[in-house]
Structures are given as structure tokens and as C-alpha cells.
Design a protein around this motif. Structure first.
Motif, short mmCIF file in Angstrom:
data_model
loop_
_atom_site.label_atom_id
_atom_site.label_comp_id
_atom_site.label_asym_id
_atom_site.label_seq_id
_atom_site.Cartn_x
_atom_site.Cartn_y
_atom_site.Cartn_z
N TYR A 171 0.85 -1.19 0.00
CA TYR A 171 0.00 0.00 0.00
C TYR A 171 0.89 1.24 0.00
CZ TYR A 171 -3.34 -3.48 1.70
OH TYR A 171 -4.11 -4.60 1.85
N PRO A 172 0.93 1.97 -1.11
CA PRO A 172 1.76 3.18 -1.15
C PRO A 172 1.38 4.19 -0.06
CG PRO A 172 0.99 2.59 -3.35
CD PRO A 172 0.27 1.71 -2.40
N GLU A 173 0.10 4.19 0.33
CA GLU A 173 -0.36 5.15 1.34
C GLU A 173 0.24 4.89 2.72
OE1 GLU A 173 -3.92 4.15 -1.39
OE2 GLU A 173 -2.25 3.10 -0.40
N LEU A 174 0.77 3.67 2.92
CA LEU A 174 1.26 3.28 4.24
C LEU A 174 2.78 3.43 4.37
CD1 LEU A 174 -0.90 0.11 5.02
CD2 LEU A 174 -1.43 2.53 5.35
N GLU A 175 3.36 4.25 3.54
CA GLU A 175 4.81 4.47 3.62
C GLU A 175 5.19 4.95 5.02
OE1 GLU A 175 8.35 7.14 1.52
OE2 GLU A 175 6.25 7.35 0.88
N GLY A 176 6.18 4.30 5.59
CA GLY A 176 6.63 4.67 6.93
C GLY A 176 5.92 3.93 8.04
N ILE A 177 4.95 3.06 7.67
CA ILE A 177 4.23 2.26 8.66
C ILE A 177 4.52 0.78 8.40
CG2 ILE A 177 1.98 1.64 9.62
CD1 ILE A 177 0.91 4.30 8.56
N GLU A 178 4.99 0.08 9.39
CA GLU A 178 5.20 -1.37 9.27
C GLU A 178 3.86 -2.06 9.46
OE1 GLU A 178 7.39 -5.07 11.61
OE2 GLU A 178 7.75 -2.99 12.25
N LEU A 179 3.32 -2.63 8.41
CA LEU A 179 2.02 -3.29 8.49
C LEU A 179 2.21 -4.75 8.92
CD1 LEU A 179 -1.04 -2.89 7.93
CD2 LEU A 179 -0.61 -3.83 5.64
N VAL A 180 1.49 -5.14 9.97
CA VAL A 180 1.62 -6.50 10.49
C VAL A 180 0.26 -7.21 10.44
CG1 VAL A 180 3.60 -5.96 11.94
CG2 VAL A 180 1.28 -5.66 12.86
N ALA A 181 0.29 -8.52 10.72
CA ALA A 181 -0.87 -9.37 10.44
C ALA A 181 -1.93 -9.35 11.52
CB ALA A 181 -0.40 -10.81 10.21
N ASP A 182 -1.59 -8.93 12.74
CA ASP A 182 -2.61 -8.89 13.79
C ASP A 182 -2.25 -7.85 14.84
OD1 ASP A 182 -0.91 -10.11 15.86
OD2 ASP A 182 -1.19 -11.98 14.76
N ALA A 183 -3.19 -7.58 15.71
CA ALA A 183 -3.01 -6.54 16.72
C ALA A 183 -1.92 -6.90 17.71
CB ALA A 183 -4.33 -6.30 17.44
N TYR A 184 -1.75 -8.19 17.97
CA TYR A 184 -0.76 -8.61 18.97
C TYR A 184 0.66 -8.36 18.46
CZ TYR A 184 -5.01 -10.72 20.68
OH TYR A 184 -6.30 -10.91 21.12
N ALA A 185 0.88 -8.56 17.18
CA ALA A 185 2.19 -8.23 16.60
C ALA A 185 2.41 -6.73 16.60
CB ALA A 185 2.28 -8.78 15.18
N ALA A 186 1.33 -5.96 16.41
CA ALA A 186 1.46 -4.51 16.36
C ALA A 186 1.90 -3.93 17.70
CB ALA A 186 0.14 -3.88 15.92
N VAL A 187 1.36 -4.46 18.79
CA VAL A 187 1.61 -3.85 20.10
C VAL A 187 2.88 -4.35 20.76
CG1 VAL A 187 -0.86 -3.52 20.45
CG2 VAL A 187 0.26 -5.57 21.39
N ALA A 188 3.56 -5.33 20.18
CA ALA A 188 4.75 -5.91 20.82
C ALA A 188 5.79 -4.83 21.09
CB ALA A 188 5.33 -7.01 19.94
N GLN A 189 6.12 -4.65 22.37
CA GLN A 189 7.12 -3.68 22.83
C GLN A 189 6.77 -2.23 22.49
OE1 GLN A 189 9.61 -4.61 24.93
NE2 GLN A 189 8.48 -6.55 24.78
N ALA A 190 5.50 -1.96 22.23
CA ALA A 190 5.09 -0.59 21.90
C ALA A 190 5.01 0.27 23.15
CB ALA A 190 3.74 -0.60 21.19
N ASP A 191 5.31 1.54 22.97
CA ASP A 191 5.17 2.51 24.06
C ASP A 191 3.73 3.00 24.20
OD1 ASP A 191 8.06 2.90 24.87
OD2 ASP A 191 8.19 3.37 22.74
N ALA A 192 2.94 2.80 23.15
CA ALA A 192 1.53 3.18 23.18
C ALA A 192 0.81 2.47 22.05
CB ALA A 192 1.35 4.69 23.04
N ALA A 193 -0.46 2.14 22.28
CA ALA A 193 -1.34 1.63 21.23
C ALA A 193 -2.43 2.67 21.02
CB ALA A 193 -1.95 0.29 21.63
N VAL A 194 -2.66 3.02 19.75
CA VAL A 194 -3.62 4.07 19.43
C VAL A 194 -4.73 3.48 18.58
CG1 VAL A 194 -3.95 6.37 18.44
CG2 VAL A 194 -1.73 5.74 19.45
N VAL A 195 -5.97 3.52 19.06
CA VAL A 195 -7.12 3.06 18.29
C VAL A 195 -7.56 4.19 17.37
CG1 VAL A 195 -9.49 2.22 18.37
CG2 VAL A 195 -7.84 1.49 20.12
#
Length: 255
Positions: A171-195
Motif C-alpha cells: 500500500y503506497p499510502e502506508l509508507e513509513g508504517i510497518e504493516l503487520v498481520a494482527d493486533a498482537y504483533a502490532a503492540v509488541a514492545q510498543a510505548d503506546a497503542a492508538v485506536v
């Protein structure tokens, strides 16, 4: 309805412009709630009992976007300019919407650093939802992406998940964002989760698992989608939009 072409064109622009103004209005009221110690859910519920107002488009959020409202509000301004009419109300609604995105970033800064002007450099932020609304894979004028761009400019490292966006597609629109397969992978070691998108399945995530996976267990819920008590019991700090914090007092009642 049978009408002339000029009126027919204006029907669509005026309808979407009105909805945009309603959304900008409720976002402004949500900010006022935060300053006064009021709760936007109570305020909008009370408003909705007035049949002239109704319940629709009274949910605060990260700003409006998508394929229609931004396009039609700008078209309405162009039509007004061509008629030598300064449509200040519509322009203010658009400006309020632009400001709302920065306000969400400031809210994230405050949650992560304790300061609205704190540095987000090298912080890891998980973005839950990237499309402009739930139930679609449409990224056009998504407020989530506008906020992501501001976070990236502030130095944050971004990882995102959206149920409608398979990771196998680029997705060209998602440049600079690492897209992952599920929410659990997204939040791993994150300093914040934003809905950022109101996907209903986010409500049923395993929040204790998410709290354990995060670097710091905090959630900024720009859609007021989640149950604060559920997240608190799971060990997370929850921040909403226009919501009264448990320790807040109602300023208006004391006046």
C-alpha cells in the motif's frame, strides 16, 4: 424530487457539508469536555434526546475523512467562492477538522511523555486501524493516516494493523508504517497503542495479553471504542476523547 441542476448539485454538497460540520462540532465539544471535567458520552446522549438533533454523527473521533466529506466540503467552498460568498462556517469546520488531527497527536504525546510537547523520537507506537472507517478497506483521506504522518514527523516508529488490509499487498499510502498481520504483533514492545478506526473486533482483543506484550501498557482510544474498565482490569492505562477521568470533578456542578 424534481429540481433544477444548480439546486441538485447543492443538495449533495450541502448535505455532506452539514454532516462534516456536525462532526467538527462534536469534536470541539469533546475538547471542551476535557477542559471542564465533563463527559462527552453524557453530553451527546443528552443532546440526542432533542429530535431536532438526533443521535447520528455525534461520536467524537480523530477527525472526519474518506471519499466524500473532504471532497464535497472543498467543492462547496469553491462553489461559494465562485459566487463571491465567504462561507466562514464551512471553512471553520474544515479548520477544526485539521486541528483535530494535531490534537490527537498532542494527546498521544501527553500519554507517552507526560508533556504535550514531549519528544516522540524513537518511541514505538502501534496503530490499530488505518482505514477511514470500519467496514471498508478505503484509505482515502483517512484521519488515521494523517495522524500517522504527524507522528512520523515527530520521530515515532510506527507499526500498524487493520483487519481490512492484508499484509501480502503493498500500500503506497502506508509508507513509513510497518504493516503487520494482527493486533498482537502490532503492540509488541510498543510505548503506546492508538485506536484510530472503530473496528468492533478490537473490543474483544485479549487485553491482558496485550498489556503483557507492550513496552508500556497504555492505550489512546481516539474513537472511545473500548471499555475503560476492561482495559484497566487488564493492567492498561486508557485515554479517550472528551471522557471524564475517574478522578475528575464536574466543574459545572460546582459553579
Amino acid at each position: 424530487m424534481l429540481t433544477d441542476s444548480a439546486s441538485a448539485e447543492l443538495v449533495k454538497y450541502a448535505a455532506n457539508g452539514f454532516l462534516a460540520m456536525k462532526l467538527s462540532y462534536v469534536n470541539a465539544v469533546a475538547e471542551l469536555c476535557e477542559r471542564l471535567g465533563a463527559d462527552i458520552l453524557d453530553v451527546t446522549e443528552g443532546m440526542s434526546y432533542d429530535r431536532r438533533i438526533g443521535r447520528e454523527f455525534l461520536n467524537p473521533g480523530p477527525g472526519w475523512g474518506g471519499s466524500c466529506l473532504p471532497k464535497d466540503t472543498q467543492a462547496l467552498l469553491q462553489v461559494a467562492d465562485a459566487a463571491d460568498f465567504e462561507f466562514r462556517l464551512m471553512r471553520a469546520s474544515i479548520d477544526t477538522n485539521t486541528r483535530q488531527r494535531q490534537r490527537m497527536v498532542d494527546k498521544i504525546r501527553l500519554a507517552v511523555t507526560g508533556n504535550r510537547n514531549g519528544s516522540l523520537t524513537r518511541t514505538r507506537v502501534a496503530l490499530l486501524g488505518l482505514t477511514f472507517k470500519a467496514g471498508t478497506n478505503d484509505l482515502r483521506d483517512s484521519p488515521a493516516l494523517m495522524i500517522a504522518a504527524l507522528l512520523r514527523q515527530a520521530g515515532a516508529e510506527l507499526v500498524g494493523f487493520d483487519p481490512a488490509l492484508p499484509t501480502a499487498i503493498s500500500y503506497p499510502e502506508l509508507e513509513g508504517i510497518e504493516l503487520v498481520a494482527d493486533a498482537y504483533a502490532a503492540v509488541a514492545q510498543a510505548d503506546a497503542a492508538v485506536v484510530l478506526t472503530e473496528w468492533p473486533e478490537f473490543r474483544t482483543l485479549d487485553w491482558p495479553r496485550i498489556a503483557a506484550a507492550m513496552g508500556t501498557p497504555r492505550v489512546i482510544d481516539t474513537r472511545n471504542l473500548l471499555d475503560r474498565d476492561v482495559l484497566t482490569r487488564a493492567g492498561l492505562t486508557w485515554t479517550g476523547v472528551g471522557r471524564r477521568q475517574p478522578s475528575d470533578t464536574t466543574v459545572l456542578a460546582a459553579q
